[in-house]
Write a protein that holds these residues in place. Structure first.
Motif, PDB file in Angstrom:
ATOM      1  N   TYR A   1       0.844  -1.201   0.000  1.00  0.00           N
ATOM      2  CA  TYR A   1       0.000   0.000   0.000  1.00  0.00           C
ATOM      3  C   TYR A   1       0.874   1.243   0.000  1.00  0.00           C
ATOM      4  O   TYR A   1       1.761   1.398   0.850  1.00  0.00           O
ATOM      5  CB  TYR A   1      -0.902   0.006   1.239  1.00  0.00           C
ATOM      6  CG  TYR A   1      -1.680   1.296   1.397  1.00  0.00           C
ATOM      7  CD1 TYR A   1      -2.826   1.530   0.636  1.00  0.00           C
ATOM      8  CD2 TYR A   1      -1.263   2.277   2.297  1.00  0.00           C
ATOM      9  CE1 TYR A   1      -3.533   2.711   0.783  1.00  0.00           C
ATOM     10  CE2 TYR A   1      -1.968   3.457   2.449  1.00  0.00           C
ATOM     11  CZ  TYR A   1      -3.099   3.677   1.684  1.00  0.00           C
ATOM     12  OH  TYR A   1      -3.794   4.841   1.822  1.00  0.00           O
ATOM     13  N   PHE A   2       0.636   2.127  -0.972  1.00  0.00           N
ATOM     14  CA  PHE A   2       1.305   3.424  -1.020  1.00  0.00           C
ATOM     15  C   PHE A   2       0.227   4.500  -0.951  1.00  0.00           C
ATOM     16  O   PHE A   2      -0.607   4.614  -1.856  1.00  0.00           O
ATOM     17  CB  PHE A   2       2.121   3.578  -2.307  1.00  0.00           C
ATOM     18  CG  PHE A   2       3.257   2.605  -2.437  1.00  0.00           C
ATOM     19  CD1 PHE A   2       4.467   2.832  -1.809  1.00  0.00           C
ATOM     20  CD2 PHE A   2       3.107   1.450  -3.191  1.00  0.00           C
ATOM     21  CE1 PHE A   2       5.517   1.933  -1.925  1.00  0.00           C
ATOM     22  CE2 PHE A   2       4.153   0.542  -3.318  1.00  0.00           C
ATOM     23  CZ  PHE A   2       5.356   0.783  -2.678  1.00  0.00           C
ATOM     24  N   ASP A   3       0.269   5.284   0.132  1.00  0.00           N
ATOM     25  CA  ASP A   3      -0.689   6.365   0.277  1.00  0.00           C
ATOM     26  C   ASP A   3      -0.459   7.416  -0.808  1.00  0.00           C
ATOM     27  O   ASP A   3       0.615   7.494  -1.416  1.00  0.00           O
ATOM     28  CB  ASP A   3      -0.523   6.988   1.665  1.00  0.00           C
ATOM     29  CG  ASP A   3      -1.485   8.142   1.904  1.00  0.00           C
ATOM     30  OD1 ASP A   3      -2.664   7.863   2.143  1.00  0.00           O
ATOM     31  OD2 ASP A   3      -1.029   9.304   1.811  1.00  0.00           O
ATOM     32  N   GLY A   4      -1.466   8.261  -1.019  1.00  0.00           N
ATOM     33  CA  GLY A   4      -1.338   9.330  -2.000  1.00  0.00           C
ATOM     34  C   GLY A   4      -0.175  10.265  -1.727  1.00  0.00           C
ATOM     35  O   GLY A   4       0.344  10.913  -2.642  1.00  0.00           O
ATOM     36  N   SER A   5       0.245  10.337  -0.464  1.00  0.00           N
ATOM     37  CA  SER A   5       1.399  11.175  -0.135  1.00  0.00           C
ATOM     38  C   SER A   5       2.668  10.664  -0.804  1.00  0.00           C
ATOM     39  O   SER A   5       3.653  11.400  -0.915  1.00  0.00           O
ATOM     40  CB  SER A   5       1.604  11.213   1.382  1.00  0.00           C
ATOM     41  OG  SER A   5       1.864   9.909   1.889  1.00  0.00           O
ATOM     42  N   MET A   6       2.657   9.401  -1.241  1.00  0.00           N
ATOM     43  CA  MET A   6       3.826   8.795  -1.869  1.00  0.00           C
ATOM     44  C   MET A   6       3.920   9.098  -3.360  1.00  0.00           C
ATOM     45  O   MET A   6       4.876   8.674  -4.018  1.00  0.00           O
ATOM     46  CB  MET A   6       3.784   7.271  -1.688  1.00  0.00           C
ATOM     47  CG  MET A   6       3.807   6.772  -0.256  1.00  0.00           C
ATOM     48  SD  MET A   6       5.450   6.901   0.481  1.00  0.00           S
ATOM     49  CE  MET A   6       5.203   8.384   1.430  1.00  0.00           C
ATOM     50  N   GLN A   7       2.940   9.813  -3.915  1.00  0.00           N
ATOM     51  CA  GLN A   7       2.942  10.069  -5.345  1.00  0.00           C
ATOM     52  C   GLN A   7       4.227  10.789  -5.758  1.00  0.00           C
ATOM     53  O   GLN A   7       4.575  11.836  -5.220  1.00  0.00           O
ATOM     54  CB  GLN A   7       1.731  10.904  -5.751  1.00  0.00           C
ATOM     55  CG  GLN A   7       1.606  11.078  -7.252  1.00  0.00           C
ATOM     56  CD  GLN A   7       0.297  11.768  -7.634  1.00  0.00           C
ATOM     57  OE1 GLN A   7      -0.501  12.133  -6.772  1.00  0.00           O
ATOM     58  NE2 GLN A   7       0.065  11.948  -8.923  1.00  0.00           N
ATOM     59  N   GLY A   8       4.940  10.198  -6.685  1.00  0.00           N
ATOM     60  CA  GLY A   8       6.202  10.763  -7.141  1.00  0.00           C
ATOM     61  C   GLY A   8       7.389  10.401  -6.277  1.00  0.00           C
ATOM     62  O   GLY A   8       8.531  10.725  -6.627  1.00  0.00           O
ATOM     63  N   ALA A   9       7.157   9.732  -5.157  1.00  0.00           N
ATOM     64  CA  ALA A   9       8.255   9.392  -4.242  1.00  0.00           C
ATOM     65  C   ALA A   9       8.826   8.008  -4.497  1.00  0.00           C
ATOM     66  O   ALA A   9       9.886   7.680  -3.983  1.00  0.00           O
ATOM     67  CB  ALA A   9       7.775   9.484  -2.795  1.00  0.00           C
ATOM     68  N   ILE A  10       8.122   7.194  -5.307  1.00  0.00           N
ATOM     69  CA  ILE A  10       8.499   5.798  -5.520  1.00  0.00           C
ATOM     70  C   ILE A  10       9.032   5.628  -6.937  1.00  0.00           C
ATOM     71  O   ILE A  10       8.427   6.086  -7.908  1.00  0.00           O
ATOM     72  CB  ILE A  10       7.294   4.865  -5.292  1.00  0.00           C
ATOM     73  CG1 ILE A  10       6.679   5.118  -3.900  1.00  0.00           C
ATOM     74  CG2 ILE A  10       7.710   3.414  -5.452  1.00  0.00           C
ATOM     75  CD1 ILE A  10       7.627   4.926  -2.747  1.00  0.00           C
ATOM     76  N   VAL A  11      10.186   4.960  -7.043  1.00  0.00           N
ATOM     77  CA  VAL A  11      10.781   4.659  -8.340  1.00  0.00           C
ATOM     78  C   VAL A  11      10.755   3.140  -8.523  1.00  0.00           C
ATOM     79  O   VAL A  11      11.250   2.402  -7.662  1.00  0.00           O
ATOM     80  CB  VAL A  11      12.227   5.177  -8.422  1.00  0.00           C
ATOM     81  CG1 VAL A  11      12.863   4.773  -9.752  1.00  0.00           C
ATOM     82  CG2 VAL A  11      12.271   6.686  -8.239  1.00  0.00           C
ATOM     83  N   ASP A  12      10.167   2.685  -9.608  1.00  0.00           N
ATOM     84  CA  ASP A  12      10.092   1.256  -9.895  1.00  0.00           C
ATOM     85  C   ASP A  12      11.375   0.833 -10.606  1.00  0.00           C
ATOM     86  O   ASP A  12      11.604   1.166 -11.769  1.00  0.00           O
ATOM     87  CB  ASP A  12       8.885   0.967 -10.779  1.00  0.00           C
ATOM     88  CG  ASP A  12       8.648  -0.521 -10.994  1.00  0.00           C
ATOM     89  OD1 ASP A  12       9.481  -1.324 -10.512  1.00  0.00           O
ATOM     90  OD2 ASP A  12       7.636  -0.879 -11.616  1.00  0.00           O
ATOM     91  N   GLY A  13      12.225   0.078  -9.888  1.00  0.00           N
ATOM     92  CA  GLY A  13      13.455  -0.420 -10.480  1.00  0.00           C
ATOM     93  C   GLY A  13      13.270  -1.707 -11.250  1.00  0.00           C
ATOM     94  O   GLY A  13      14.225  -2.215 -11.860  1.00  0.00           O
ATOM     95  N   GLY A  14      12.028  -2.271 -11.213  1.00  0.00           N
ATOM     96  CA  GLY A  14      11.737  -3.476 -11.969  1.00  0.00           C
ATOM     97  C   GLY A  14      11.961  -4.745 -11.166  1.00  0.00           C
ATOM     98  O   GLY A  14      12.653  -4.750 -10.144  1.00  0.00           O
ATOM     99  N   GLY A  15      11.338  -5.817 -11.622  1.00  0.00           N
ATOM    100  CA  GLY A  15      11.552  -7.129 -11.035  1.00  0.00           C
ATOM    101  C   GLY A  15      10.815  -7.385  -9.741  1.00  0.00           C
ATOM    102  O   GLY A  15      11.095  -8.389  -9.072  1.00  0.00           O
ATOM    103  N   ASN A  16       9.864  -6.531  -9.348  1.00  0.00           N
ATOM    104  CA  ASN A  16       9.137  -6.734  -8.095  1.00  0.00           C
ATOM    105  C   ASN A  16       7.996  -7.726  -8.302  1.00  0.00           C
ATOM    106  O   ASN A  16       7.297  -7.688  -9.313  1.00  0.00           O
ATOM    107  CB  ASN A  16       8.582  -5.402  -7.588  1.00  0.00           C
ATOM    108  CG  ASN A  16       9.686  -4.420  -7.252  1.00  0.00           C
ATOM    109  OD1 ASN A  16      10.424  -4.620  -6.302  1.00  0.00           O
ATOM    110  ND2 ASN A  16       9.800  -3.366  -8.042  1.00  0.00           N
ATOM    111  N   ILE A  17       7.816  -8.617  -7.332  1.00  0.00           N
ATOM    112  CA  ILE A  17       6.764  -9.622  -7.372  1.00  0.00           C
ATOM    113  C   ILE A  17       5.698  -9.255  -6.355  1.00  0.00           C
ATOM    114  O   ILE A  17       5.986  -9.047  -5.167  1.00  0.00           O
ATOM    115  CB  ILE A  17       7.324 -11.021  -7.074  1.00  0.00           C
ATOM    116  CG1 ILE A  17       8.298 -11.450  -8.184  1.00  0.00           C
ATOM    117  CG2 ILE A  17       6.207 -12.045  -6.916  1.00  0.00           C
ATOM    118  CD1 ILE A  17       8.997 -12.758  -7.894  1.00  0.00           C
TER     119      ILE A  17
END
Length: 608
Positions: free
Chosen positions: A573-589
């Motif tokens: 769960y990522f709250d709306g406050s996290m918008q733009g704070a998360i970078v997807d490096g790939g490979g997540n399950i």
């Protein structure tokens, strides 16, 4: 002429006349000479193929071609002609990773009608992994004031890189095949020296060689509880116990230096009152306490430098209570190889090592954590076995709240610890955690989360790598509780005021979560830095913290790569406050999300 001869003459004349009539004979109307055969340019029917071979092995490229006449061959490496390489096969006797890896080989085939050049074939050279000819010794002895040298011989593909480590931390400049320590002191007792050797195939870590500081030729025999205020080597020859409830401790080492106390497996006890001290060390440096059986509710170090507490068994005076080992203000402390029934805690410690301990608390009283680090820097917590003794009941908590707590610690290393049986989190931080590495820890039966932080939480420039969490509520739980603390909020009033709340420049990579304790509708992890701005109750009551403003939050560049959140629960769960704070490096399950603009691409869990 008789008749037979005349007949023969007549037939010959007829043949001659027939040939003459048809244009035969030597006249210009004879059959034309055949045309010369047309030459054919070379063409390749089987081109050289890419090869993969081990470092040091032979490699052969070959070609098959057709064309008229004599074909000549010339091989090239990376576009340059190879002298003498003029046959259909090119053989390299012993390729080298350092010089041949990735080289490209082609061949040009020529005859009188033209030439053709093959496509380049790539040579891949697999590096040989590192092997050590001999490992480091288990234990080496040294006298105080002397140095010890270590060396290592290794094989494998060149180039080899070496890095010597002290208590798991790289030693600056120690990158050759040998290493010599500085002059050793009693505070170095129990130091572990190891070396990591690597190449392109990976790295190998040697076993650690533990340094033991030898006792001096003159020793003082300890036969009863006492103060120690003079340098020297002290040895117990019997069990001792305090009888005076007013004494600070059975063994009280203070205002001194260069003290070795070797208990030779004898006991130091103090059961005269609640929280009585068995061992008390203050205002001292270069002290080693080893091989003691300590029985007391409380033991304490205060204002110490270069102190080693190693290979001791520490238990409470009353079996139903935890024994607390408390440290206040320490520099280069080593707490290693101990068995502790209770809890270790330090405050204002730096450059200290807590390693290879077995800590298990009692089930009858709650402790905040098995290891607690407060307000320190450059500390190392490695290779400990921690058991919180939680009975897995959620109707009433018992044992340890957390496995490891870090409160306002910077540049801390938490690596390769095994944590079981805590009723909150395996690893938790409070306040500011920065430039930390949390790596390779194994956490099992942590009721709420594997790793998390919320009270005054601010997290930046920290790496969470290769951790394994099973039988827990969540893998990660990160949010912010409470406001900005004023300057001097700590016991010694040394800390600056909080001015910013950060979740910034962190890396979450290759962490694994399995067998969750919570149900399928619960998220596998929880990230929420939303804040109730203007709500007085959002601040704590004890720190006089001040309400933050939205501009005080810095949330950005948190990379998630190759994490396995499992498939038994909802996606993190990522709250709306996290918008733009998360970078997807790939490979997540994780389970696929139906949310719009969900920050991670969830790959499905592998089928069992």
């Amino acid at each position: 002429m008789n008749r037979p001869d005349f007949a023969r003459w007549l037939r010959a004349s007829a043949v001659l006349l027939l040939v003459t009539a048809c244009g035969g004979g030597g006249g210009g109307g004879g059959t034309p000479a055949p045309s010369p055969v047309q030459a054919t340019a070379p063409s390749i029917t089987a081109a050289p193929a890419a090869l993969t071979v081990d470092d040091g092995a032979a490699a052969s490229f070959s070609v098959t071609a057709q064309g008229s006449g004599t074909l000549s061959y010339q091989w090239s490496r990376n576009g340059a002609l190879i002298a003498g390489a003029t046959s259909t096969t090119l053989t390299l006797a012993a390729v080298q990773f350092t010089t041949d890896q990735g080289a490209q080989f082609s061949v040009t085939i020529t005859n009188a009608a033209g030439s053709v050049t093959s496509a380049a074939a790539t040579l891949t050279v697999k590096p040989l992994p590192v092997t050590l000819d001999a490992d480091l010794p288990d234990v080496v002895q040294a006298e105080a004031g002397t140095s010890r040298s270590f060396s290592i011989a290794a094989r494998g593909s060149q180039p080899l890189t070496l890095q010597w480590l002290r208590d798991g931390v790289p030693i600056a400049g120690a990158t050759s095949t040998s290493y010599t320590t500085p002059k050793l002191q009693l505070g170095d007792d129990g130091t572990r020296i190891s070396v990591q050797v690597g190449n392109a195939a990976g790295a190998v870590l040697s076993q650690a060689s533990r340094i033991g500081i030898a006792a001096g030729k003159t020793t003082v025999i300890v036969t009863s509880c006492r103060e120690i205020t003079q340098p020297g080597h002290y040895v117990l020859d019997r069990d001792i116990a305090a009888s005076n409830a007013n004494s600070p401790a059975c063994i009280d080492i203070h205002d001194t230096s260069d003290v070795l106390l070797d208990c030779a497996d004898h006991e130091i006890a103090n059961a005269t009152r609640d929280y009585a001290h068995a061992v008390h060390v203050t205002h001292s440096e270069r002290v080693s306490l080893r091989r003691c059986r300590v029985r007391a509710d409380w033991n304490e170090l205060r204002d110490v430098r270069d102190v080693s507490i190693i290979d001791n068994v520490i238990k409470p005076a009353v079996p139903s209570k935890p024994s607390i080992f408390n440290v206040e203000t320490a520099e280069r402390l080593r707490f290693a190889g101990n068995q502790l029934t209770g809890s270790y805690q330090h405050v204002y410690a730096s450059d200290s090592t807590i390693s290879h301990n077995r800590v298990k608390t009692v089930p009858t009283e709650i402790v905040a954590a098995l290891l607690t680090l407060n307000l320190g820097s450059n500390n190392r917590v490695t290779d400990n076995q921690l058991d919180g003794n939680w009975d897995s009941s959620v109707s009433g908590w018992n044992g340890a709240d957390d496995g490891i707590i870090m409160a306002d610690e910077s540049s801390v290393l938490v690596r390769n610890n095994q944590i079981v049986g805590v009723w909150d989190c395996g690893i938790e931080w409070m306040g500011d955690l920065n430039n930390a590495t949390v790596q390779g820890n194994q956490i099992s039966r942590a009721a709420y989360c594997g790793i998390g932080g919320w009270y005054f939480s601010s997290l930046h420039d920290t790496k969470f790598l290769d951790n394994r969490v099973e039988r827990s509520g969540q893998l990660f739980s990160l949010f912010r509780a409470y406001c900005l603390r004023p300057a001097g909020w700590d016991p010694r009033k040394l800390m600056p005021a909080d001015t910013v709340i950060r979740l910034e420049n962190n890396r979450f990579e290759n962490n694994r979560f399995s067998q969750p304790l919570s149900g399928p509708e619960s998220p596998a992890s929880y990230f929420n830095f939303a804040f109730a701005f203007g709500v007085k109750e959002a601040c704590s009551q004890g720190y006089k913290d001040q309400m933050p403003q939205p501009s005080d939050f810095r949330l950005k560049n948190n990379v998630f790569k190759d994490n396995d959140f499992g498939g038994a629960q909802r996606q993190p769960y990522f709250d709306g406050s996290m918008q733009g704070a998360i970078v997807d490096g790939g490979g997540n399950i994780c389970k696929a999300s139906t949310e719009t603009a969900y920050p991670l691409k969830c790959n499905p869990p592998p089928k069992p």
